[in-house]
Design a protein around this motif. Sequence first.
Motif, mmCIF file in Angstrom:
data_model
loop_
_atom_site.group_PDB
_atom_site.id
_atom_site.type_symbol
_atom_site.label_atom_id
_atom_site.label_comp_id
_atom_site.label_asym_id
_atom_site.label_seq_id
_atom_site.Cartn_x
_atom_site.Cartn_y
_atom_site.Cartn_z
ATOM 1 N N PHE A 1 -6.812 -12.857 -1.359
ATOM 2 C CA PHE A 1 -6.830 -12.590 0.081
ATOM 3 C C PHE A 1 -6.019 -13.637 0.852
ATOM 4 O O PHE A 1 -5.146 -13.295 1.660
ATOM 5 C CB PHE A 1 -8.283 -12.566 0.581
ATOM 6 N N MET B 1 -2.449 -13.291 3.102
ATOM 7 C CA MET B 1 -2.298 -13.706 4.502
ATOM 8 C C MET B 1 -1.112 -14.670 4.638
ATOM 9 O O MET B 1 -0.330 -14.585 5.582
ATOM 10 C CB MET B 1 -3.580 -14.402 5.000
ATOM 11 N N MET C 1 2.015 -12.655 4.404
ATOM 12 C CA MET C 1 2.216 -11.879 5.629
ATOM 13 C C MET C 1 2.841 -12.750 6.716
ATOM 14 O O MET C 1 3.709 -12.317 7.459
ATOM 15 C CB MET C 1 0.869 -11.356 6.122
ATOM 16 N N GLU C 2 2.380 -13.990 6.770
ATOM 17 C CA GLU C 2 2.916 -14.932 7.752
ATOM 18 C C GLU C 2 4.399 -15.187 7.485
ATOM 19 O O GLU C 2 5.203 -15.262 8.408
ATOM 20 C CB GLU C 2 2.114 -16.216 7.614
ATOM 21 N N ARG D 1 6.522 -13.174 6.241
ATOM 22 C CA ARG D 1 7.367 -12.004 6.539
ATOM 23 C C ARG D 1 8.058 -12.168 7.890
ATOM 24 O O ARG D 1 9.088 -11.597 8.145
ATOM 25 C CB ARG D 1 6.529 -10.720 6.568
ATOM 26 N N ARG D 2 7.436 -12.960 8.768
ATOM 27 C CA ARG D 2 7.983 -13.163 10.115
ATOM 28 C C ARG D 2 9.151 -14.147 10.106
ATOM 29 O O ARG D 2 9.856 -14.268 11.086
ATOM 30 C CB ARG D 2 6.887 -13.707 11.035
ATOM 31 N N GLN D 3 9.256 -14.897 8.998
ATOM 32 C CA GLN D 3 10.342 -15.874 8.938
ATOM 33 C C GLN D 3 11.517 -15.246 8.202
ATOM 34 O O GLN D 3 11.438 -15.017 6.990
ATOM 35 C CB GLN D 3 9.874 -17.139 8.209
ATOM 36 N N HIS E 1 5.413 -4.138 2.306
ATOM 37 C CA HIS E 1 4.541 -3.467 3.278
ATOM 38 C C HIS E 1 3.713 -2.356 2.621
ATOM 39 O O HIS E 1 2.767 -1.851 3.209
ATOM 40 C CB HIS E 1 5.355 -2.921 4.459
ATOM 41 N N MET F 1 1.118 -4.914 -0.118
ATOM 42 C CA MET F 1 0.056 -5.756 0.452
ATOM 43 C C MET F 1 -1.239 -4.978 0.751
ATOM 44 O O MET F 1 -2.318 -5.411 0.339
ATOM 45 C CB MET F 1 0.558 -6.471 1.702
ATOM 46 N N TYR G 1 -7.480 -19.390 3.289
ATOM 47 C CA TYR G 1 -6.294 -19.385 4.159
ATOM 48 C C TYR G 1 -6.278 -20.647 5.029
ATOM 49 O O TYR G 1 -5.239 -21.305 5.178
ATOM 50 C CB TYR G 1 -6.310 -18.119 5.019
ATOM 51 N N PHE G 2 -7.444 -20.989 5.552
ATOM 52 C CA PHE G 2 -7.571 -22.197 6.374
ATOM 53 C C PHE G 2 -7.217 -23.443 5.544
ATOM 54 O O PHE G 2 -6.506 -24.335 6.008
ATOM 55 C CB PHE G 2 -9.013 -22.299 6.902
ATOM 56 N N LYS H 1 -3.481 -23.634 4.931
ATOM 57 C CA LYS H 1 -2.780 -24.014 6.158
ATOM 58 C C LYS H 1 -2.917 -25.509 6.449
ATOM 59 O O LYS H 1 -2.097 -26.091 7.140
ATOM 60 C CB LYS H 1 -3.344 -23.233 7.364
#
Lengths: 156, 509
Positions: free
Chosen positions: B214, B218, B221-222, B224-226, B392, B395, B427-428, B431
Amino acid sequence: MSDRLLGLVLLVISGVFYWQTSFFRRPQFAQLEGMGPEFFPRGILMGIAVLSLVLLIRGQGSLLPSWRLGSVRALFTRYREVVLSLLLFPIYAWAIDQVGFLWATIVYLVVMQLLLKPRWGRDLVYVVAGSALFSWALVMVFEVYLHVVLPSGNLF
Amino acid sequence: MLQYLIAGFQTAIEPGMLLFTVLGVLGGIVIGLIPGLTITMAVILILPFTFGMQPAEGLTTMMSVWVGAASGGLVSSCLLGIPGKPSAVATTFDGFPMARKGEPGRALGLGTWASLFGGIIGWVFLATLTPLLADLGLKFGPWEFFSLIAFSLTIIASLAGESLVKGLLAGLFGMLMATMGTDPMLAIPRFTFGNLDIEAGFDFLTVLIGLFAFSQLMTDMEKRRQPEQVERIKAPNVHIPTIQVLKDIWNTKVGLLWASLVGLWIGIVPAAGGAVANVLAYDQAKKVSRHPEKFGTGYHEGIIASEAGNNSVSAGDLVPTLALGIPGDAVTAVMLGALLIHGLNPGPLLMSTQPKLAYGLIAAYLMATVFTLIIQLGLMRLLVRLILLPDHILMPWILVMSAIGAYTLNNRVFDIWVLFGFGLIGYFMVKHDFDLPPFVLGFLLEPIAEINLKRALQTSSDLSLFITRPMSGIFITLAVASVVYYFFSGMKRARGSRPEVPGGDSVTN
């Protein structure tokens, strides 16, 4: 979140958990025993507290985060898909209980694929068909082959 | 031992087992070559499908997926220049430049054959060391087990991540989460907050799915924006020049052996597993090479070292897992969880009470290694097309598979919520630069540590026994040494590094 703030948060968490250990009920036969149910968790929590203090004292960054409207917007743009996925997953878990695994999964797959790639055009039909086929195949494999009964939902 | 090994091979070559081995290897290679899907994720995703199988079949399938996925990562490393997984990072250094020079087939062939030889060298040690270590493990008392766990946690905290404090915090936090539920000796509820579902505790595999699958999704997915520029090597009709590849490997036999041994050692010591092994093996092969200056330019020795190292590490990981019930990394932790699901008790007794199964797994490892080569060579042209699968679509499918995997463990939706909760925690942690393996190891080993510490103290309140008993003393010394080593290497790094440019960006999240 900076390391120092993280240290503070972990220190508070360890304090809350330590306080909780005082509520552990001990059965009569274990009254005299030195190592009750709180013995080991307390040792762990003391370790966490000490290391959190190290992080709080020696960690980098400011203790208080600085929030600006612009930075919040930039964060949302960067984390849009993550945030929406994190919101959708609990809804999916709740929907499994309500409408059953098959229907919840089909809808979840379609919505997630639309979220990750908004412009499908005519291919949307394939997305729906693919999601339905994948969900149905999973149900077949688990219920027929592996004999795992998947939730049918409270509403059905 | 030999008769058990022969019996193990007899089990492994049964038609049903062979079928599961082939399917497992194929599934592992497919998952392994898709960038972003890690080996741990591959084994986790396949886990629910093994519930309906016999223990030997289920564990063989998982082992085959693991072996296949360990090798499958080389495809994206060579053709995209993106390591499919952390254990294939060093393959990119020479695999991608070689493919860019117009030799993608040679790069893939070198990786495939090096994986085989690395796997075989690892297997030899797996088959010989595991029974010896299990015999030693039978002599362990509660003092030794507790000290071994302390050593495992300190070494994984000091080797796996950047910060020892965060590594230890992750390990202790994992242990704390494992105490939620019922006390293992007195059966008293702890940290349940009035929730009856928590009284049974959190299922280890649900925690693992949340932390690894999981949180990884995440993170992906983050990313993908870069926007990133990916140069894709077009290799639709890739041809592997087998004779040339075998000649290359023969000429690199010393480097291959050394890289395999490095990978094996990294695997045996509870640490970061394949992610560290391939880079360290690459670095060591460079040191023993006659042409270290060619490394990084598309040199065959670089690919061979990385792939041999990241395949022998799996065998090394399995040694303490099968012999002592102490996993070396997250993948073996899943395997350990699978053993428990099938009603088996991992630990030193496994080799003596379930020899057919234990040696069957050892034999299956070798079979899977061989099948990996056969499948990769036979289906390479088809496999290279699979790296084009869009994320897409993948995932959401993986999220659903994770949910079903968590649900099927206990047939309750509560476990999907637990998966979500630990996914958030994972995820936390990622990060904030916390390493996940210490958390997992802490979570898995907490009950064993607690039971053994209490047993030791109930037997004798003399704390010096943890140091005066020889094996326990060795483990405690090693635990202290790993912390001391961390500080000394940190000081050395600090002395060797250049002063930072004032006003430069700090590398923190």
